[in-house]
Design a protein around this motif. Structure first.
Motif, mmCIF file in Angstrom:
data_model
loop_
_atom_site.group_PDB
_atom_site.id
_atom_site.type_symbol
_atom_site.label_atom_id
_atom_site.label_comp_id
_atom_site.label_asym_id
_atom_site.label_seq_id
_atom_site.Cartn_x
_atom_site.Cartn_y
_atom_site.Cartn_z
ATOM 1 N N ILE A 737 5.004 10.525 10.259
ATOM 2 C CA ILE A 737 4.915 9.462 9.246
ATOM 3 C C ILE A 737 5.367 8.130 9.830
ATOM 4 N N ALA A 738 6.440 8.145 10.625
ATOM 5 C CA ALA A 738 6.946 6.903 11.219
ATOM 6 C C ALA A 738 5.928 6.287 12.175
ATOM 7 N N VAL A 739 5.277 7.112 12.999
ATOM 8 C CA VAL A 739 4.289 6.593 13.963
ATOM 9 C C VAL A 739 3.065 6.041 13.240
ATOM 10 N N ILE A 740 2.601 6.772 12.218
ATOM 11 C CA ILE A 740 1.443 6.285 11.450
ATOM 12 C C ILE A 740 1.769 4.956 10.784
ATOM 13 N N ALA A 741 2.950 4.848 10.164
ATOM 14 C CA ALA A 741 3.350 3.601 9.509
ATOM 15 C C ALA A 741 3.432 2.457 10.510
ATOM 16 N N LEU A 742 3.928 2.771 11.721
ATOM 17 C CA LEU A 742 4.062 1.738 12.740
ATOM 18 C C LEU A 742 2.699 1.181 13.155
ATOM 19 N N PHE A 743 1.752 2.069 13.480
ATOM 20 C CA PHE A 743 0.433 1.612 13.935
ATOM 21 C C PHE A 743 -0.362 0.982 12.780
ATOM 22 N N TYR A 744 -0.192 1.517 11.573
ATOM 23 C CA TYR A 744 -0.893 0.941 10.416
ATOM 24 C C TYR A 744 -0.426 -0.484 10.161
ATOM 25 N N SER A 745 0.889 -0.676 10.174
ATOM 26 C CA SER A 745 1.411 -2.016 9.908
ATOM 27 C C SER A 745 1.007 -3.006 10.986
ATOM 28 N N MET A 746 0.940 -2.545 12.233
ATOM 29 C CA MET A 746 0.509 -3.443 13.305
ATOM 30 C C MET A 746 -0.956 -3.821 13.140
ATOM 31 N N GLY A 747 -1.783 -2.840 12.781
ATOM 32 C CA GLY A 747 -3.199 -3.155 12.558
ATOM 33 C C GLY A 747 -3.400 -4.133 11.418
ATOM 34 N N ILE A 748 -2.695 -3.915 10.289
ATOM 35 C CA ILE A 748 -2.797 -4.839 9.148
ATOM 36 C C ILE A 748 -2.317 -6.231 9.539
ATOM 37 N N TYR A 749 -1.235 -6.290 10.309
ATOM 38 C CA TYR A 749 -0.687 -7.586 10.731
ATOM 39 C C TYR A 749 -1.698 -8.350 11.599
ATOM 40 N N LEU A 750 -2.278 -7.675 12.578
ATOM 41 C CA LEU A 750 -3.249 -8.344 13.447
ATOM 42 C C LEU A 750 -4.485 -8.776 12.662
ATOM 43 N N TRP A 751 -4.912 -7.948 11.700
ATOM 44 C CA TRP A 751 -6.084 -8.304 10.884
ATOM 45 C C TRP A 751 -5.790 -9.531 10.035
ATOM 46 N N HIS A 765 -4.165 -8.671 -0.027
ATOM 47 C CA HIS A 765 -3.261 -7.723 -0.677
ATOM 48 C C HIS A 765 -3.506 -6.308 -0.149
ATOM 49 N N ASP A 766 -2.435 -5.596 0.161
ATOM 50 C CA ASP A 766 -2.503 -4.229 0.667
ATOM 51 C C ASP A 766 -2.356 -3.277 -0.525
ATOM 52 N N LYS A 767 -3.480 -2.717 -0.972
ATOM 53 C CA LYS A 767 -3.435 -1.869 -2.158
ATOM 54 C C LYS A 767 -3.046 -0.434 -1.831
ATOM 55 N N TRP A 768 -3.388 0.047 -0.622
ATOM 56 C CA TRP A 768 -3.254 1.480 -0.342
ATOM 57 C C TRP A 768 -2.090 1.800 0.589
ATOM 58 N N GLY A 769 -1.667 0.874 1.423
ATOM 59 C CA GLY A 769 -0.633 1.179 2.412
ATOM 60 C C GLY A 769 0.673 1.678 1.816
ATOM 61 N N PRO A 770 1.314 0.934 0.902
ATOM 62 C CA PRO A 770 2.585 1.421 0.334
ATOM 63 C C PRO A 770 2.444 2.754 -0.386
ATOM 64 N N SER A 771 1.327 2.926 -1.115
ATOM 65 C CA SER A 771 1.131 4.199 -1.823
ATOM 66 C C SER A 771 0.983 5.354 -0.834
ATOM 67 N N ALA A 772 0.221 5.122 0.242
ATOM 68 C CA ALA A 772 0.062 6.171 1.249
ATOM 69 C C ALA A 772 1.390 6.489 1.920
ATOM 70 N N LEU A 773 2.209 5.483 2.177
ATOM 71 C CA LEU A 773 3.515 5.717 2.787
ATOM 72 C C LEU A 773 4.401 6.566 1.869
ATOM 73 N N CYS A 774 4.416 6.249 0.591
ATOM 74 C CA CYS A 774 5.212 7.050 -0.353
ATOM 75 C C CYS A 774 4.706 8.495 -0.402
ATOM 76 N N ALA A 775 3.371 8.636 -0.417
ATOM 77 C CA ALA A 775 2.811 9.996 -0.423
ATOM 78 C C ALA A 775 3.200 10.752 0.839
ATOM 79 N N GLY A 776 3.190 10.079 1.999
ATOM 80 C CA GLY A 776 3.594 10.729 3.248
ATOM 81 C C GLY A 776 5.043 11.162 3.229
ATOM 82 N N LEU A 777 5.922 10.338 2.666
ATOM 83 C CA LEU A 777 7.335 10.705 2.563
ATOM 84 C C LEU A 777 7.508 11.915 1.650
ATOM 85 N N VAL A 778 6.763 11.933 0.536
ATOM 86 C CA VAL A 778 6.831 13.096 -0.357
ATOM 87 C C VAL A 778 6.398 14.357 0.372
#
Length: 800
Positions: A737-751, A765-778
């Protein structure tokens, strides 16, 4: 409204019998014989042809109406001139008595009283109202003749327009120029208003200052309202005259400018349209006719407000004979200012700054291969207190753009810096239609320098909110002319282009306009006549029906423009500081080219999907069926989604009342997005402001994600210390989860950063990232519990 109704509601009662008999002429077209009774006329066949006798009778009646209007207009015009001359003598006599009383105490008893000045002011106000009425009279009658001739040609199929145009020119009641009258009335009214002590100052109003900052709001003015607008403004600000000792001439108000650009990249056009930081416009300007020897070389530089600098216009003057050599690089800047150094009229510091500016412009023109592309011509009436730049109003009329390029095989300028086959001979009828663009409106510019938080003068706010003007804050003559005359080369259009085909006239504002002295505010100089409520609607009045304003379309365009320009206008008003003309040191121009239009994402775009579907329909086959099915499926999905959103219970926002609009631009409830279909292959661009705080917000968001990823990695590392299989599985889950969040946030930042650089109006606006992160933590926590309970909870309490 129909013209017949407009005429009846706008004419002046006392002049009723001198207007064109529009209804009488219109009735004449319904019958082929003027002598028939109404009963006979109704019995005539509708298909009866228009005879030569009918044409003669109609033309004779039309000639009588023209003679009547022309004679009355000439009589009233001469009467106004006599009244102005008589009042001028009275004003000069009263002013002389005032000055004599101030210089000699013995004549103080003969000094004019305040009542005398008040009477003179009332006389001048009455003359101003008469000029306004005569201008409206002229405009209404000229429109009436044009419409009745158009109706005649359409109904009778006899072409009278070309022939009657010569008769109109022989009685040119509509060609009276009121500019000279406005200048004289302004001088007299200013003398009376200031009681013989008009404000003194530099009449050039910046002509001797090389760098000056302006906060400007621009408006369009319909030709019907131009004279009225001038007369209203002169009662508050005098007409700015550069040489008061010289009799006013038409050419004194003429201004011409040649704009330069690269015809391959159009980088200056695109930079000014997008309002990018450092965008420049380079032009050569002269005042008066083609015989003028002094040419001003100007550079306008756009600065974003977050830079702490302000947009600056810098210029220097040189002789016309040296322009070609300077633009080619054959003449050095030292040679240009050699005479100025010898004369010593300017300081060495000022000359050095001008020389640096000249070097930068010369380098820019040669290095970027800039050539003349567009000329703008207009007659300017400026209103300003001499030497006081806090409020300046200018009205540009007869605005015309012409081509100055040598493309498409035509040598318009040749090796010269401007074409020589035209001057200031508006409307430039000698040019082919493709070389000239006649702008249909006047352009009003309101320049304010007020303290932060201070409102503009009350009369300015009333004027800009009235029916006389239409706010277009970002209008540019250079942008409009270039976009209009190079349709095959310019694909990025300014936002005001959709409004060019919409009538900007609005209903008359209540209690605003020219009022005669002693009249109530409910009585204007063009009071409406009482109309018969049983008036019959003329079903044959097709041309008048074509002139009815499309209110819904006009309001839609205004709402979109107002919302898009609201924050820009508020920023102008908040930053209007009275710091005068500031001399800013310009840095050497950047060598990096400006981004091309293809890199931009405009808010308004052409409907590419509709164009693709239309092209596929012409071809047919499965490709068209697939695209059509895809379109219907998308529409059905959108409808279902809208229904689900509406049915979902959720709190509804409280409606916030509208904020008060300023300077003619309503504030509204916020920015709303509306799309207009651009011409095929074109895009309509609206400038998108990107401030540094937006980039900082993107960076902070990325750092927040990065911090959270590090926390998850730390949890995973801590779980490894327990050493059992369950802890290892949990550590792997948290690590993934940590690695996915890291690469996802970098991709969103560069975009996001890439789109901000290109000023794209996309959804950040990032509609899916925070929700996906919460789901991954669950999921990661669930894995830990599943493994623990599968082992019977062994070691669970120990781990805790």
């Amino acid at each position: 409204m129909r013209f017949g109704q407009q005429l009846r509601s706008s004419l002046i009662k006392d002049w009723y019998h001198y207007y064109i008999s529009y209804d009488g002429l219109k009735d004449s077209l319904r019958s082929t014989n003027f002598t028939h009774t109404p009963a006979i006329q109704q019995g005539k066949h509708a298909d009866e042809e228009w005879s030569e006798d009918d044409e003669k009778r109609f033309v004779n009646k039309l000639e009588e109406e023209l003679d009547k209007v022309f004679t009355f207009q000439q009589v009233k015009s001469q009467e106004i001139i006599r009244r102005i001359n008589s009042t001028e003598k009275e004003v000069n006599e009263v002013i002389a008595r005032t000055q004599s009383a101030e210089q000699d105490e013995r004549t103080r008893a003969n000094a004019p009283s305040e009542d005398e000045y008040m009477l003179l002011e009332e006389d001048l106000s009455d003359i101003i109202a008469d000029v306004h009425d005569l201008a409206k009279f002229t405009q209404l009658n000229y429109t009436g003749f044009q419409k009745i001739i158009k109706k005649h040609d359409k109904q009778t199929h006899w072409h009278l327009k070309p022939v009657f145009a010569a008769r109109l020119n022989a009685r040119p009641f509509f060609k009276d120029d009121y500019d000279g009258t406005v200048v004289k009335l302004s001088r007299l009214y200013d003398l009376v208003r200031t009681r013989g002590s008009p404000i003194k100052g530099d009449s050039s109003a910046g002509g001797k200052q090389q760098n000056f900052v302006r906060q400007t709001t621009k408006y369009w003015v319909h030709p019907d309202n131009i004279t009225e607008l001038k007369l209203i403004i002169l009662k508050h600000l005098p007409v700015l005259v550069f040489n008061p000792s010289k009799e006013f001439e038409r050419k004194d108000s003429a201004i011409s400018s040649i704009y330069y650009d690269n015809t391959d990249t159009w980088e200056l056009y695109q930079g000014r349209l997008k309002k990018t930081e450092g965008a420049e416009a380079i032009r050569l300007r002269w005042y008066g006719g083609m015989e003028v020897d002094t040419i001003f070389v100007e550079r306008k530089t756009h600065r974003e407000d977050w830079t702490g600098e302000k947009s600056v216009k810098a210029r220097f003057s040189m002789k016309e004979k040296n322009i070609n050599a300077y633009m080619r690089g054959d003449m050095t800047t030292e040679q240009i200012f050699e005479k100025a150094r010898r004369e010593g009229k300017k300081s060495e510091k000022e000359i050095n700054e001008l020389e640096q500016l000249a070097k930068e412009i010369q380098f820019r023109v040669i290095d970027r291969k800039l050539v003349p592309v567009t000329r703008s011509f207009y007659n300017r009436t400026a209103f300003q207190l001499p030497g006081d730049a806090r409020v300046r109003v200018s009205l540009d009329t007869e605005l015309t753009m012409t081509r100055e390029d040598n493309m498409d095989g035509k040598r318009r300028t040749g090796d010269n810096w401007r074409r020589m086959d035209i001057g200031i001979d508006f409307p430039f009828s000698q040019l082919p239609p493709g070389d000239v663009e006649l702008f249909p409106y006047g352009v009003l510019e309101v320049k304010l320098q007020t303290a932060a938080g201070q409102d503009p003068p009350g009369w300015i706010r009333e004027l800009t909110a009235s029916h006389l003007v239409e706010a277009v804050p970002k209008f540019s003559k250079f942008i409009h002319g270039t976009a209009s005359m190079f349709p095959s080369r310019i694909n990025l259009l300014p936002f005001w282009m959709p409004q060019m085909d919409v009538d900007i006239r609005k209903p008359v504002s209540h209690n605003f306009g020219l009022m005669r002295p002693g009249h109530s505010t409910e009585t204007s100089t063009s009071a409406a006549l009482d109309e018969d409520s049983d008036e019959e609607l003329d079903l044959e009045d097709v041309e008048d029906a074509e002139d009815v304003e499309d209110d819904k379309n006009l309001q839609r365009l205004r709402d979109a423009r107002d919302a898009l320009e609201q924050h820009e206008q508020e920023r102008y008003l908040e930053q209007a500081n009275g710091n005068g003309n500031v001399l800013d040191e310009e840095e050497r121009m950047a060598h990096k080219p400006i981004a091309h239009a293809e890199e931009d994402y405009p808010l308004y775009d052409s409907d590419d999907e509709e164009e693709d579907l239309a092209a596929a329909k012409r071809v047919g086959g499965w490709s068209y069926r697939w695209k059509l099915s895809k379109k219907h499926a998308t529409l059905a999905g959108d409808k279902i989604l809208d229904v689900l959103k509406y049915a979902t219970p959720m709190p509804r926002p409280t409606q916030i009342p509208d904020r008060e609009g300023r300077m003619g631009i309503p504030a509204g409830r916020g920015v709303s997005e509306k799309r207009f279909k651009a011409p095929p292959g074109k895009k309509i661009h609206v400038p998108v402001r990107v401030e540094p705080k937006v980039s900082f917000a993107v960076e902070r968001t990325f750092l927040a994600w990065l911090e959270f990823s590090i926390i998850l990695g730390s949890i995973a590392a801590a779980l490894l210390n327990f050493g059992d299989d369950i802890s290892l599985a949990s550590a792997w889950a948290f690590t993934i989860i940590a690695v996915i969040a890291l690469f996802y946030s970098m991709g969103i930042y560069l975009w996001r950063v890439a789109n901000l650089k290109k000023r794209r109006a996309v959804n950040y606006h990032d509609k899916w990232g925070p929700s996906a992160l919460c789901a991954g933590l669950v999921v990661a926590v669930a894995i830990s519990f599943v493994f623990r309970f599968s082992k019977g909870g062994e070691g669970g309490l120990k781990g805790i």
